[in-house]
Design a protein around this motif. Structure first.
Motif: not given
Length: 350
Positions: A294-300, A302-308, A318-324, A336-337
């Protein structure tokens, strides 16, 4: 950390300490881990509403029954019914000495049992330690550290004892070589893990990393392990969207604990985290690579916003570790993960 964010974290921890470390016959209470992830990501204002949805499913805290003697702690190790007794023990420990001293004493005792409770004990410790390092000490944050260490102890279950790491592969190469558990051998995680002891197809790639000579090498290899694990989740996480998250977040938790540990504990910390991540993926990953990522979020952020918005606690962690990983490497596959987990895990709406 922003004062209001730290206050929100303390209020969330205090609320969650009235609940048990597990609920619904063995599911782990992810509340403390998820709220710390949200606060760390700057989403602290969303914590009370998320808890309003999450806490009704939880069981009350387990009450202490019998004091654990400090010279007989092994007798209570891995006994989930004694979680309340372990909380009492660690509460006493941190009342008498610094939390860092408590961690240094107990970490090597508990480290071999990292896979227990599907690794949630060590993951909760990782979040508790990061909260103390970033926000500083408070009575509630110290209490969360005691609760986290208690769960690490009460859920403890060691992997089969392994020979010394003696190969020359990187974690990326070795984890890619780990095979999925044979069809027909799948069962509860505790029984799956026992199968690995005599399975050469798993032992060979797992032992092919190392040897590790210095604490700096251990830290670098652990960092690579987390990166390799989130890449493997992207390829094979579909075997179990939930359970394979722990192959990523367990070594990530250990990496977060390293700065608070004496340096002589860094090498065994890497070794245990590496073996645990390898084991989790071996018993849960898909047998074939997934299709297009899947397409990644625009940044970390946004990844957490999507997870929330998705709501599930595993997706948040997972979004937390992905951000790291993304912050350290710039590898968008980590994001993307995180996006993939939103597809593999059912949304949580309370």
């Amino acid at each position: 950390m922003h004062q209001h964010a730290a206050q929100t974290l303390d209020e969330a921890f205090e609320r969650l300490h009235r609940t048990g470390s597990e609920f619904d016959d063995g599911l782990s209470n992810h509340g403390p881990m998820a709220v710390e992830s949200l606060v760390h990501a700057g989403q602290w204002e969303a914590v009370p509403a998320w808890l309003d949805l999450y806490t009704p499913r939880l069981d009350p805290a387990v009450r202490p029954t019998e004091r654990i003697a400090r010279d007989a702690w092994r007798d209570a190790l891995g006994d989930r019914a004694r979680d309340g007794d372990w909380i009492a023990l660690f509460t006493d420990e941190i009342a008498e000495q610094s939390w860092r001293d408590v961690l240094a004493l107990w970490w090597p005792r508990l480290l071999p049992g990292m896979p227990g409770g599907a690794t949630h004990g060590v993951i909760r410790v990782g979040h508790a330690v990061r909260a103390l390092l970033e926000a500083g000490e408070s009575p509630i944050r110290l209490a969360e550290f005691a609760h986290a260490m208690a769960y690490f102890a009460s859920s403890n279950q060691p992997l089969p004892e392994l020979p010394r790491l003696a190969g020359g592969r990187s974690p990326f190469e070795a984890l890619d070589a780990v095979p999925p558990l044979p069809i027909g051998e799948k069962d509860h995680i505790s029984r799956r893990l026992t199968f690995l002891a005599e399975w050469d197809e798993w032992l060979t790639p797992t032992l092919s990393v190392g040897p590790v000579g210095t604490p700096e090498e251990a830290e670098a290899l652990l960092t690579d392990t987390v990166h390799a694990a989130i890449r493997l989740y992207l390829r094979r996480g579909h075997g179990s969207g939930v359970m394979n998250v722990h192959g990523v977040t367990a070594p990530s938790a250990v990496l977060r604990v390293l700065p608070a540990l004496p340096r002589e504990l860094w090498i065994p910390s890497f070794t245990a985290a590496w073996a645990t991540s390898s084991a989790v993926f071996a018993v849960y990953m898909g047998r074939e690579d997934a299709g297009e990522a899947p397409a990644p979020a625009s940044d970390a952020s946004n990844a957490m916003e999507r997870a929330l918005a998705h709501g599930d606690e595993h997706a948040i962690k997972l979004a937390d570790t992905a951000a790291d990983v993304y912050a350290r490497s710039g590898d968008t596959r980590a994001l993307s993960a995180a996006a993939l987990s939103l597809e593999l895990i059912a949304p949580f709406k309370g």
